[in-house]
Design a protein around this motif. Structure first.
Motif, PDB file in Angstrom:
ATOM      1  N   ALA A 230     -15.024   1.354 -15.403  1.00 34.77           N
ATOM      2  CA  ALA A 230     -14.169   2.529 -15.217  1.00 34.77           C
ATOM      3  C   ALA A 230     -13.959   2.823 -13.742  1.00 34.77           C
ATOM      4  O   ALA A 230     -12.831   3.125 -13.309  1.00 34.77           O
ATOM      5  CB  ALA A 230     -14.793   3.737 -15.919  1.00 34.77           C
TER       6      ALA A 230
ATOM      7  N   PHE B 182     -18.228   8.315 -18.629  1.00 34.63           N
ATOM      8  CA  PHE B 182     -18.448   7.049 -19.323  1.00 34.63           C
ATOM      9  C   PHE B 182     -19.942   6.754 -19.435  1.00 34.63           C
ATOM     10  O   PHE B 182     -20.715   7.111 -18.552  1.00 34.63           O
ATOM     11  CB  PHE B 182     -17.755   5.903 -18.571  1.00 34.63           C
TER      12      PHE B 182
ATOM     13  N   ARG C 256     -20.401   1.161 -19.417  1.00 35.94           N
ATOM     14  CA  ARG C 256     -18.956   1.089 -19.159  1.00 35.94           C
ATOM     15  C   ARG C 256     -18.557   1.729 -17.831  1.00 35.94           C
ATOM     16  O   ARG C 256     -17.397   1.687 -17.441  1.00 35.94           O
ATOM     17  CB  ARG C 256     -18.188   1.769 -20.304  1.00 35.94           C
TER      18      ARG C 256
ATOM     19  N   VAL D  20     -11.500   0.333 -12.360  1.00 33.06           N
ATOM     20  CA  VAL D  20     -10.125   0.711 -12.701  1.00 33.06           C
ATOM     21  C   VAL D  20      -9.639   1.814 -11.773  1.00 33.06           C
ATOM     22  O   VAL D  20      -8.496   1.789 -11.282  1.00 33.06           O
ATOM     23  CB  VAL D  20     -10.027   1.154 -14.173  1.00 33.06           C
TER      24      VAL D  20
ATOM     25  N   GLY E  21     -14.223   8.616 -26.584  1.00 34.26           N
ATOM     26  CA  GLY E  21     -13.747   7.474 -25.818  1.00 34.26           C
ATOM     27  C   GLY E  21     -12.311   7.644 -25.358  1.00 34.26           C
ATOM     28  O   GLY E  21     -11.965   7.313 -24.229  1.00 34.26           O
ATOM     29  N   ARG E  22     -11.462   8.185 -26.236  1.00 32.03           N
ATOM     30  CA  ARG E  22     -10.067   8.418 -25.871  1.00 32.03           C
ATOM     31  C   ARG E  22      -9.981   9.494 -24.800  1.00 32.03           C
ATOM     32  O   ARG E  22      -9.187   9.378 -23.851  1.00 32.03           O
ATOM     33  CB  ARG E  22      -9.267   8.829 -27.111  1.00 32.03           C
TER      34      ARG E  22
ATOM     35  N   VAL F 204     -15.343  10.830 -13.237  1.00 36.11           N
ATOM     36  CA  VAL F 204     -15.204   9.606 -14.021  1.00 36.11           C
ATOM     37  C   VAL F 204     -16.576   8.983 -14.290  1.00 36.11           C
ATOM     38  O   VAL F 204     -16.844   8.500 -15.395  1.00 36.11           O
ATOM     39  CB  VAL F 204     -14.275   8.607 -13.303  1.00 36.11           C
TER      40      VAL F 204
ATOM     41  N   ARG G 253     -10.773   7.943 -21.483  1.00 36.78           N
ATOM     42  CA  ARG G 253      -9.695   7.093 -20.963  1.00 36.78           C
ATOM     43  C   ARG G 253      -8.553   7.935 -20.407  1.00 36.78           C
ATOM     44  O   ARG G 253      -7.977   7.595 -19.360  1.00 36.78           O
ATOM     45  CB  ARG G 253      -9.186   6.155 -22.061  1.00 36.78           C
TER      46      ARG G 253
ATOM     47  N   LEU H   5      -9.650   9.196 -17.133  1.00 37.03           N
ATOM     48  CA  LEU H   5      -9.581   8.129 -16.128  1.00 37.03           C
ATOM     49  C   LEU H   5      -8.160   7.968 -15.598  1.00 37.03           C
ATOM     50  O   LEU H   5      -7.952   7.807 -14.385  1.00 37.03           O
ATOM     51  CB  LEU H   5     -10.075   6.821 -16.742  1.00 37.03           C
ATOM     52  N   LEU H   6      -7.173   8.020 -16.488  1.00 32.48           N
ATOM     53  CA  LEU H   6      -5.788   7.887 -16.047  1.00 32.48           C
ATOM     54  C   LEU H   6      -5.361   9.068 -15.175  1.00 32.48           C
ATOM     55  O   LEU H   6      -4.664   8.895 -14.167  1.00 32.48           O
ATOM     56  CB  LEU H   6      -4.864   7.754 -17.256  1.00 32.48           C
TER      57      LEU H   6
END
Length: 405
Positions: free
Chosen positions: A137, A129, A133, A140, A6-7, A125, A10, A13-14
């Motif tokens: 995502a 996920f 979710r 975002v 999960g981390r 992306v 993320r 995604l950033l």
């Protein structure tokens, strides 16, 4: 101790969001170079406009192939190649002294660069996920892209004011090169196990399956309308406001407000898409666009009516992206998401080309933009109908595994 999946998702995604901020942010600022470049180089506005129109066509035509290569050989290589094309295109745009040179740099190279950056990140992306979710995502990601659109416009204008358009393009070329270190970790990105379940098709099988699916083409038709409306407004709205007796600053503020309002709008679309029918949300977005345009045309022209229109339109500006890409992933899975969404995005870019071109053509023939505004309303209604008739259900081979996308 290894970071959790999960981390990792993320962080990816950033990083992907930063790439889209740079990619789309720079792209949305090309209009501010029109006046200084045409005045200094004694070009017609048509010369500059053709290069940007060509950019949209090259972007759209090359997108399915860029997506196919990313799905087959990994996103990292395509992102690196796209970044190189983008940065070199900006640098050569600064060196252009003829219409042909501008078309090759701003048109062909940057168009290829865009096809190798923004929509490739959507595929990465989408695979990172799990289905439940994924929509959030992608929302975002859309919000981060919108922030880039909002931030790069004043940034680019300040560069032009401080150092001139030539140096400004070179600085933007260096900024575009920053996408390369951001892209390298994406080369090692692995899809979420739940997202990749049910894969194993060949490229030909995936394309054949999509091309036989009526919903795929109906969603593409809706995205065509999105491209038409967005590029018509982005290209011609400032000129329309000048025709209404308003200032250049009013047009600049209006476009900035559209980008700013789209930040919560894109996120909200992704958030709602995880909980409600994506196609019905798209129906709502296209109906809202029609109502917003009609209300704007009916209101007495003033800066405040312009700003209200910009905020309202911004809320439904790019919310179509997480919902449309989410439908493609929901129906067909994510193994070939970059390629299949690339085909849908081609429809968007054909609409984008026509929105920019027809806007100028109709104005030259009639001296007014009203016929194109009314066409945009009619197309919005057609897009709403197309999405209402589309089937967004996962294919039978994916239904036991897809969950709630």
């Amino acid at each position: 101790m290894h970071p959790s999946p999960g981390r990792d998702a993320r962080i990816l995604l950033l990083r992907g969001g930063a790439i889209t901020m740079l990619s789309l942010g720079i792209r949305h600022g090309f209009g501010i170079f029109l006046r200084p470049m045409t005045l200094d180089l004694q070009w017609t506005r048509e010369t500059f406009a053709f290069a940007i129109a060509l950019q949209n066509l090259v972007w759209g035509l090359s997108q399915p192939f860029a997506g196919m290569l990313a799905d087959r050989h990994g996103a990292g290589r395509i992102l690196a190649l796209g970044t190189a094309c983008y940065a070199v295109g900006l640098a050569l745009m600064a060196q252009s002294t003829t219409a042909t040179q501008l078309a090759l740099s701003a048109g062909v190279l940057i168009g290829l660069g865009l096809s190798g950056t923004y929509t490739i990140v959507i595929g990465v992306v989408g695979r990172a996920f799990p289905p439940e979710r994924r929509s959030v995502a992608l929302g975002v990601l859309g919000a981060l892209a919108s922030f880039g659109q909002f931030a790069m416009l004043p940034y680019g204008q300040s560069l032009i004011s401080a150092v001139g358009w030539w140096w400004a393009l070179l600085v933007l070329a260096l900024n575009a090169a920053l996408m390369l270190p951001l892209a390298l970790p994406l080369a090692r990105a692995k899809g979420h196990p739940a997202a990749l379940a049910g894969s194993g098709q060949s490229i030909a099988e995936a394309l054949g399956e999509a091309f036989r699916h009526r919903g795929f083409w109906l969603v593409t038709l809706g995205f065509f309308v999105c491209g038409f409306q967005i590029v018509f407004v982005a290209t011609h709205f400032p000129a329309y406001l000048l025709d209404q007796g308003m200032s250049v600053d009013t047009g600049m503020i209006a476009l900035a407000l559209i980008g700013l309002a789209n930040i919560p709008g894109a996120f909200l679309a992704g958030y709602l898409g995880a909980r409600y029918s994506k196609r019905r949300l798209l129906v709502g977005i296209y109906l809202a666009r029609a109502l917003i345009i009609v209300a704007f045309l009916a209101a007495p022209p003033s800066p405040w009516s312009v700003y209200a229109f910009s905020i309202a339109l911004g809320l439904v500006w790019l919310g179509t992206v997480p919902l449309t890409s989410g439908i493609v992933a929901q129906i067909f899975g994510v193994q070939y998401l970059s390629m299949l969404f690339g085909v849908v995005y081609l429809g968007h870019q054909i609409g984008a080309f026509l929105g920019g071109w027809i806007g100028g053509l109709v104005y030259d023939q009639t001296g007014a933009y009203l016929p194109v505004w009314l066409l945009a309303v009619g197309l919005s209604l057609a897009a709403a109908a197309a999405n209402l008739l589309a089937d967004e259900a996962a294919l039978p081979r994916l239904r036991p595994l897809a969950g709630q996308a």
